[in-house]
Design a protein around this motif. Structure first.
Motif, PDB file in Angstrom:
ATOM      1  N   LEU A 123       0.836  -1.191   0.000  1.00  0.00           N
ATOM      2  CA  LEU A 123       0.000   0.000   0.000  1.00  0.00           C
ATOM      3  C   LEU A 123       0.875   1.247   0.000  1.00  0.00           C
ATOM      4  O   LEU A 123       1.833   1.343   0.766  1.00  0.00           O
ATOM      5  N   LEU A 124       0.541   2.215  -0.848  1.00  0.00           N
ATOM      6  CA  LEU A 124       1.318   3.451  -0.937  1.00  0.00           C
ATOM      7  C   LEU A 124       0.416   4.669  -0.803  1.00  0.00           C
ATOM      8  O   LEU A 124      -0.630   4.748  -1.439  1.00  0.00           O
ATOM      9  N   ASP A 125       0.850   5.629   0.043  1.00  0.00           N
ATOM     10  CA  ASP A 125       0.253   6.956   0.069  1.00  0.00           C
ATOM     11  C   ASP A 125       1.361   7.919  -0.373  1.00  0.00           C
ATOM     12  O   ASP A 125       2.293   8.189   0.376  1.00  0.00           O
ATOM     13  N   PRO A 126       1.297   8.436  -1.615  1.00  0.00           N
ATOM     14  CA  PRO A 126       2.369   9.273  -2.138  1.00  0.00           C
ATOM     15  C   PRO A 126       2.389  10.697  -1.593  1.00  0.00           C
ATOM     16  O   PRO A 126       3.321  11.449  -1.857  1.00  0.00           O
ATOM     17  N   VAL A 127       1.335  11.071  -0.864  1.00  0.00           N
ATOM     18  CA  VAL A 127       1.270  12.400  -0.220  1.00  0.00           C
ATOM     19  C   VAL A 127       0.827  12.184   1.223  1.00  0.00           C
ATOM     20  O   VAL A 127      -0.214  12.652   1.661  1.00  0.00           O
ATOM     21  N   VAL A 128       1.647  11.460   1.978  1.00  0.00           N
ATOM     22  CA  VAL A 128       1.230  10.898   3.263  1.00  0.00           C
ATOM     23  C   VAL A 128       0.953  11.951   4.338  1.00  0.00           C
ATOM     24  O   VAL A 128       0.168  11.717   5.260  1.00  0.00           O
ATOM     25  N   GLY A 129       1.594  13.122   4.246  1.00  0.00           N
ATOM     26  CA  GLY A 129       1.347  14.177   5.235  1.00  0.00           C
ATOM     27  C   GLY A 129       1.631  13.692   6.650  1.00  0.00           C
ATOM     28  O   GLY A 129       2.681  13.128   6.934  1.00  0.00           O
ATOM     29  N   THR A 130       0.659  13.869   7.541  1.00  0.00           N
ATOM     30  CA  THR A 130       0.838  13.455   8.936  1.00  0.00           C
ATOM     31  C   THR A 130       0.538  11.972   9.155  1.00  0.00           C
ATOM     32  O   THR A 130       0.614  11.491  10.286  1.00  0.00           O
ATOM     33  N   GLY A 131       0.168  11.267   8.085  1.00  0.00           N
ATOM     34  CA  GLY A 131      -0.034   9.821   8.192  1.00  0.00           C
ATOM     35  C   GLY A 131      -1.398   9.380   8.678  1.00  0.00           C
ATOM     36  O   GLY A 131      -1.655   8.190   8.830  1.00  0.00           O
ATOM     37  N   ASN A 132      -2.312  10.344   8.901  1.00  0.00           N
ATOM     38  CA  ASN A 132      -3.600   9.978   9.480  1.00  0.00           C
ATOM     39  C   ASN A 132      -4.382   9.009   8.598  1.00  0.00           C
ATOM     40  O   ASN A 132      -4.979   8.046   9.084  1.00  0.00           O
ATOM     41  N   LEU A 133      -4.369   9.237   7.283  1.00  0.00           N
ATOM     42  CA  LEU A 133      -5.147   8.390   6.387  1.00  0.00           C
ATOM     43  C   LEU A 133      -4.592   6.971   6.342  1.00  0.00           C
ATOM     44  O   LEU A 133      -5.338   5.997   6.508  1.00  0.00           O
ATOM     45  N   VAL A 134      -3.283   6.824   6.142  1.00  0.00           N
ATOM     46  CA  VAL A 134      -2.714   5.481   6.020  1.00  0.00           C
ATOM     47  C   VAL A 134      -2.808   4.715   7.345  1.00  0.00           C
ATOM     48  O   VAL A 134      -3.111   3.509   7.360  1.00  0.00           O
ATOM     49  N   VAL A 135      -2.615   5.393   8.480  1.00  0.00           N
ATOM     50  CA  VAL A 135      -2.729   4.717   9.778  1.00  0.00           C
ATOM     51  C   VAL A 135      -4.183   4.315  10.037  1.00  0.00           C
ATOM     52  O   VAL A 135      -4.458   3.237  10.561  1.00  0.00           O
ATOM     53  N   ASP A 143      -7.383  -7.209  10.745  1.00  0.00           N
ATOM     54  CA  ASP A 143      -7.416  -8.662  10.532  1.00  0.00           C
ATOM     55  C   ASP A 143      -6.500  -9.083   9.379  1.00  0.00           C
ATOM     56  O   ASP A 143      -6.222 -10.264   9.200  1.00  0.00           O
ATOM     57  N   ARG A 144      -6.000  -8.091   8.610  1.00  0.00           N
ATOM     58  CA  ARG A 144      -5.085  -8.397   7.511  1.00  0.00           C
ATOM     59  C   ARG A 144      -3.734  -7.716   7.722  1.00  0.00           C
ATOM     60  O   ARG A 144      -2.928  -7.634   6.793  1.00  0.00           O
ATOM     61  N   SER A 145      -3.502  -7.232   8.938  1.00  0.00           N
ATOM     62  CA  SER A 145      -2.333  -6.385   9.200  1.00  0.00           C
ATOM     63  C   SER A 145      -1.006  -7.061   8.860  1.00  0.00           C
ATOM     64  O   SER A 145      -0.059  -6.398   8.435  1.00  0.00           O
ATOM     65  N   GLN A 146      -0.931  -8.391   9.039  1.00  0.00           N
ATOM     66  CA  GLN A 146       0.313  -9.092   8.736  1.00  0.00           C
ATOM     67  C   GLN A 146       0.557  -9.166   7.231  1.00  0.00           C
ATOM     68  O   GLN A 146       1.653  -9.470   6.782  1.00  0.00           O
ATOM     69  N   GLN A 147      -0.482  -8.887   6.445  1.00  0.00           N
ATOM     70  CA  GLN A 147      -0.376  -9.030   4.993  1.00  0.00           C
ATOM     71  C   GLN A 147      -0.145  -7.692   4.293  1.00  0.00           C
ATOM     72  O   GLN A 147      -0.008  -7.652   3.075  1.00  0.00           O
ATOM     73  N   VAL A 148      -0.117  -6.591   5.039  1.00  0.00           N
ATOM     74  CA  VAL A 148      -0.031  -5.273   4.431  1.00  0.00           C
ATOM     75  C   VAL A 148       1.316  -4.620   4.725  1.00  0.00           C
ATOM     76  O   VAL A 148       1.743  -4.545   5.880  1.00  0.00           O
ATOM     77  N   HIS A 149       1.974  -4.150   3.662  1.00  0.00           N
ATOM     78  CA  HIS A 149       3.200  -3.369   3.818  1.00  0.00           C
ATOM     79  C   HIS A 149       2.891  -1.962   3.311  1.00  0.00           C
ATOM     80  O   HIS A 149       2.591  -1.775   2.131  1.00  0.00           O
ATOM     81  N   ALA A 150       2.946  -0.983   4.203  1.00  0.00           N
ATOM     82  CA  ALA A 150       2.556   0.379   3.853  1.00  0.00           C
ATOM     83  C   ALA A 150       3.770   1.279   3.679  1.00  0.00           C
ATOM     84  O   ALA A 150       4.733   1.205   4.451  1.00  0.00           O
ATOM     85  N   VAL A 151       3.702   2.143   2.661  1.00  0.00           N
ATOM     86  CA  VAL A 151       4.759   3.113   2.378  1.00  0.00           C
ATOM     87  C   VAL A 151       4.115   4.493   2.239  1.00  0.00           C
ATOM     88  O   VAL A 151       3.050   4.628   1.638  1.00  0.00           O
ATOM     89  N   GLY A 152       4.764   5.504   2.810  1.00  0.00           N
ATOM     90  CA  GLY A 152       4.285   6.878   2.677  1.00  0.00           C
ATOM     91  C   GLY A 152       5.403   7.783   2.208  1.00  0.00           C
ATOM     92  O   GLY A 152       6.547   7.647   2.642  1.00  0.00           O
TER      93      GLY A 152
END
Length: 333
Positions: A123-135, A143-152
């Motif tokens: 998962l990518l947020d290219p304009v992550v800002g303070t991170g509120n949306l991606v977090v 329930d899928r947290s082990q399967q998600v790799h997030a980048v901001g």
């Protein structure tokens, strides 16, 4: 037992009091001090050597009133978000408005629904800002947290520091990259892009020439270029969720944008968000969902066009979600 509202109010009060104290002690902005106090709370110690003895005692007294390890992570995020919003009022930056929580909830549902067939998700947020949306999304994907790799990605170091602290406090792993979103990315292709696009012009005309969606005259639209940059780094069949101005397809550059999107992907949905979520009609946004083309990737039988009702109207929301589910059954077979 302390209610979640009281707990959230108290945690915000601690964030705010300790931030103001550090702001005065360190002679910095509120947002910079908020990042410092958040890091103190995460590390369980006062990390700033410049803080006076009196200031240190006041900080310790405030920190001792909260047990950050046992507070619900959504309460931590929302309390921190309130403090960020307070800090943003000191420095009004139109392109750094925080995405409303209600939009985060809708995106959490939709992104999860569109990617149910994937075992792992980059998962990518290219304009992550303070991170509120991606977090917020990671919170909903617990329930899928082990399967998600997030980048901001973000260029603003203060906002990125706030994203880093929020992710740590909420125990959500996010890889953060400090750079101009439109410079070259050195990241692996992603399955999912989610972005609340800043609307405006990109000042670097020379860099803009590298993009298909560069303007034929004057500065290019930053939000168009970010869409193209994101598409380049998305896997075939991956999804891109963009919060865009309602007038996206009405600008001078709209025809070029439409041609690009139809060439590179399949538009899945265009949903107009409730006006009440925005300060004015001019700042109102819609959700554009695109799937990148690829081998065996079929266009939906019809594009999902909808107006999202107020999230406080439960009856209307239930009807809306039923319509979305019906669209999935009919158009995504």
């Amino acid at each position: 037992m302390t209610s979640s509202i009281t707990q959230m109010e108290h945690l915000f009060q601690v964030f705010n009091e300790t931030t103001v104290l550090l702001q005065n002690e360190l002679q910095c902005t509120y947002l910079e001090a908020l990042a410092e106090t958040g890091e103190n709370m995460f590390q369980g110690s006062i990390l700033q050597d410049e803080v006076s003895e009196i200031g240190r005692k006041q900080l310790e007294k405030s920190y001792q009133t909260v047990k950050i390890d046992i507070i619900d992570k959504s309460i931590i995020r929302k309390s921190f978000q309130l403090a960020v919003l307070k800090g943003m009022k000191e420095h009004v930056q139109p392109n750094h408005q925080m995405t409303p929580d209600s939009i985060g909830l809708l995106l959490g549902y939709l992104t999860n629904r569109f990617t149910t067939n994937l075992e792992t998700v980059r998962l990518l947020d290219p304009v992550v800002g303070t991170g509120n949306l991606v977090v917020s999304l990671l919170e909903q994907w617990s329930d899928r947290s082990q399967q998600v790799h997030a980048v901001g990605i973000d260029l603003d170091e203060v906002l990125l520091q706030l994203a880093y602290v929020m992710a740590n406090l909420c125990q959500q792993p996010v890889e953060l990259v400090a750079q101009d979103t439109l410079e070259n990315w050195f990241i692996d292709p992603v399955d999912l892009v989610v972005a609340d696009l800043p609307v405006g012009y990109y000042p670097n005309d020379e860099k803009a020439k590298e993009f298909t969606l560069k303007s034929t005259k004057g500065h290019s639209y930053a939000h168009h270029l970010i869409m193209e940059q994101s598409m380049r780094h998305t896997k075939e069949g991956g999804y891109l969720f963009f919060l865009v101005p309602n007038t996206l397809f009405e600008s001078e550059e709209a025809k070029k944008l439409q041609e690009y999107l139809h060439h590179e992907g399949h538009i899945q949905a265009f949903m107009q968000l409730p006006q009440t979520l925005f300060t004015s009609e001019a700042t109102a946004k819609s959700l554009l969902v695109i799937q990148k083309k690829g081998e065996a990737i079929q266009a939906p039988q019809e594009v999902l066009l909808a107006k999202v009702p107020s999230l406080s109207n439960q009856t209307a929301m239930q009807r809306f979600l039923a319509d979305v589910e019906n669209w999935f059954q009919q158009s995504k077979q």
